[in-house]
Design a protein around this motif. Structure first.
Motif, PDB file in Angstrom:
ATOM      1  N   LYS A  43       0.833  -1.267   0.037  1.00 22.24           N
ATOM      2  CA  LYS A  43      -0.051  -0.009   0.097  1.00 22.24           C
ATOM      3  C   LYS A  43       0.982   1.016  -0.117  1.00 22.24           C
ATOM      4  O   LYS A  43       0.531   2.190  -0.697  1.00 22.24           O
ATOM      5  N   THR A  44       1.890   1.515   0.879  1.00 19.81           N
ATOM      6  CA  THR A  44       2.730   2.538   1.048  1.00 19.81           C
ATOM      7  C   THR A  44       3.496   2.681  -0.207  1.00 19.81           C
ATOM      8  O   THR A  44       3.672   3.690  -0.604  1.00 19.81           O
ATOM      9  N   THR A  45       3.940   1.547  -0.666  1.00 24.91           N
ATOM     10  CA  THR A  45       5.065   1.503  -2.100  1.00 24.91           C
ATOM     11  C   THR A  45       4.152   2.217  -3.160  1.00 24.91           C
ATOM     12  O   THR A  45       4.646   2.750  -3.954  1.00 24.91           O
ATOM     13  N   LEU A  46       2.735   1.693  -3.333  1.00 30.60           N
ATOM     14  CA  LEU A  46       2.173   2.158  -4.127  1.00 30.60           C
ATOM     15  C   LEU A  46       1.667   3.909  -4.085  1.00 30.60           C
ATOM     16  O   LEU A  46       2.073   4.421  -5.085  1.00 30.60           O
ATOM     17  N   ALA A  49       5.175   5.623  -4.991  1.00 29.06           N
ATOM     18  CA  ALA A  49       5.655   5.582  -6.605  1.00 29.06           C
ATOM     19  C   ALA A  49       4.409   6.393  -7.341  1.00 29.06           C
ATOM     20  O   ALA A  49       4.904   7.018  -8.172  1.00 29.06           O
ATOM     21  N   ALA A  50       3.319   6.547  -6.859  1.00 30.25           N
ATOM     22  CA  ALA A  50       2.330   7.569  -7.612  1.00 30.25           C
ATOM     23  C   ALA A  50       2.807   8.954  -7.416  1.00 30.25           C
ATOM     24  O   ALA A  50       2.340   9.628  -8.130  1.00 30.25           O
ATOM     25  N   MET A  51       3.496   9.355  -6.041  1.00 31.47           N
ATOM     26  CA  MET A  51       3.859  10.513  -6.003  1.00 31.47           C
ATOM     27  C   MET A  51       5.246  10.905  -6.640  1.00 31.47           C
ATOM     28  O   MET A  51       5.684  12.118  -6.612  1.00 31.47           O
ATOM     29  N   GLY A  52       5.853   9.882  -7.120  1.00 34.89           N
ATOM     30  CA  GLY A  52       7.034  10.006  -7.746  1.00 34.89           C
ATOM     31  C   GLY A  52       8.236  10.094  -6.595  1.00 34.89           C
ATOM     32  O   GLY A  52       9.290  10.050  -7.334  1.00 34.89           O
ATOM     33  N   LEU A  53       7.905   9.087  -5.665  1.00 34.08           N
ATOM     34  CA  LEU A  53       9.199   9.051  -4.865  1.00 34.08           C
ATOM     35  C   LEU A  53       9.791   7.792  -5.146  1.00 34.08           C
ATOM     36  O   LEU A  53      11.200   7.600  -4.633  1.00 34.08           O
ATOM     37  N   MET A  75       4.302  16.137  -9.762  1.00 35.22           N
ATOM     38  CA  MET A  75       3.030  16.057  -9.027  1.00 35.22           C
ATOM     39  C   MET A  75       2.590  17.357  -8.118  1.00 35.22           C
ATOM     40  O   MET A  75       1.225  17.527  -8.599  1.00 35.22           O
ATOM     41  N   VAL A  76       3.469  18.116  -7.452  1.00 31.21           N
ATOM     42  CA  VAL A  76       2.796  19.137  -6.863  1.00 31.21           C
ATOM     43  C   VAL A  76       2.448  20.329  -7.778  1.00 31.21           C
ATOM     44  O   VAL A  76       1.569  20.887  -7.374  1.00 31.21           O
ATOM     45  N   ALA A  77       3.200  20.287  -8.847  1.00 28.46           N
ATOM     46  CA  ALA A  77       2.903  21.328  -9.779  1.00 28.46           C
ATOM     47  C   ALA A  77       1.442  21.122 -10.447  1.00 28.46           C
ATOM     48  O   ALA A  77       0.921  21.914 -10.807  1.00 28.46           O
ATOM     49  N   ARG A  78       1.066  19.771 -10.593  1.00 30.62           N
ATOM     50  CA  ARG A  78      -0.189  19.439 -11.055  1.00 30.62           C
ATOM     51  C   ARG A  78      -1.316  19.346 -10.118  1.00 30.62           C
ATOM     52  O   ARG A  78      -2.394  18.776 -10.265  1.00 30.62           O
ATOM     53  N   GLY A  79      -0.845  19.813  -8.890  1.00 30.26           N
ATOM     54  CA  GLY A  79      -2.095  19.753  -7.686  1.00 30.26           C
ATOM     55  C   GLY A  79      -2.126  18.464  -6.711  1.00 30.26           C
ATOM     56  O   GLY A  79      -3.220  18.083  -6.555  1.00 30.26           O
TER      57      GLY A  79
END
Length: 248
Positions: A43-46, A49-53, A75-79
């Protein structure tokens, strides 16, 4: 409807070990979507990864735009904002300064609305206004979680990703925090919520995904999952009792 967030064939590996396998997941505008599952399910890995970390394979799209190489800045730039499991607050800085740091990207790009946004965060979390001058290290566990969410909201995200917000909190505080999470739709924020507390997560979510051994084992409306015998037996601690820890 074009999803706010869409993951397709999304996989994440640590070396030769694949921790997340071919996940397909959508979050629509105004929706709260939860990912539940046992410890070690990915769950945390998903979420990371979705956040780009973490590097991932597969497709990630935001409002129909394919993000070829997700990164935290992109990702931050896109909200999109993430509240990590450990909250990652600056312990020796005040509540107010922690919040201001949450709005740094907007300040750096020329948007000087931090004071107005902080007032909005204080309306969501009145307790933070009372403690605005206190060091983050002096806050209770529930107040730290509120500060972590408030700091993420300073970036005015369209999508807020929360990793185990109930971790280490008393049941009464868990309910308070998740009630606030539920109310974020009224502020134009969609939520992707990763939780081991399956019952609490499904009670506030619109839809849910069950992650087991890195793959989606089940998905559906949250109210249906709450009454699904497989979920009850495994995660809610009512049937066989296997999932008692997740239900606590």
């Amino acid at each position: 409807m074009i999803p706010l967030l869409r993951l397709e064939n999304f996989s994440v590996s640590y070396g030769a070990v694949e921790a997340v396998h071919d996940v397909a997941l959508d979050v629509n505008e105004g929706e709260i979507v939860t990912v539940i599952g046992p410890n070690g399910a990915g769950k945390t890995t998903l979420l990371c990864a979705a956040m780009g970390l973490l590097p991932a394979k597969g497709a990630l799209s935001l409002s129909g735009e394919r993000i070829a190489r997700p990164s935290v800045e992109a990702m931050v730039a896109r909200g999109v904002s993430l509240v990590p499991e450990r909250r990652e607050l600056f312990a020796e800085m005040s509540v107010e300064d922690n919040l201001l740091l949450g709005g740094f990207y907007r300040w750096r790009t020329g948007r000087r609305d931090q004071k107005a946004r902080m007032d909005e965060v204080f309306q969501i979390f009145p307790r933070l206004r009372e403690r605005r001058g206190q060091m983050a290290s002096t806050l209770s566990g529930g107040e730290r979680q509120m500060l972590a969410i408030g700091r993420a909201l300073m970036a005015r995200p369209r999508l807020l990703m929360l990793d185990e917000p109930s971790l280490g909190l008393a049941p009464l505080i868990v309910r308070e925090v998740l009630q606030v999470v539920s109310s974020l739709r009224q502020h134009g924020v969609s939520v992707l919520l990763v939780e081991q507390n399956a019952r609490a997560a499904l009670q506030v979510a619109d839809r849910g995904y069950v992650l087991e051994m890195g793959a989606v084992a089940l998905t559906g409306a949250a109210r249906d999952l709450l009454h699904d015998r497989r979920i009850i037996d495994t995660y809610l601690g009512i049937g066989t009792g296997v999932g008692n820890k997740a239900a606590q």
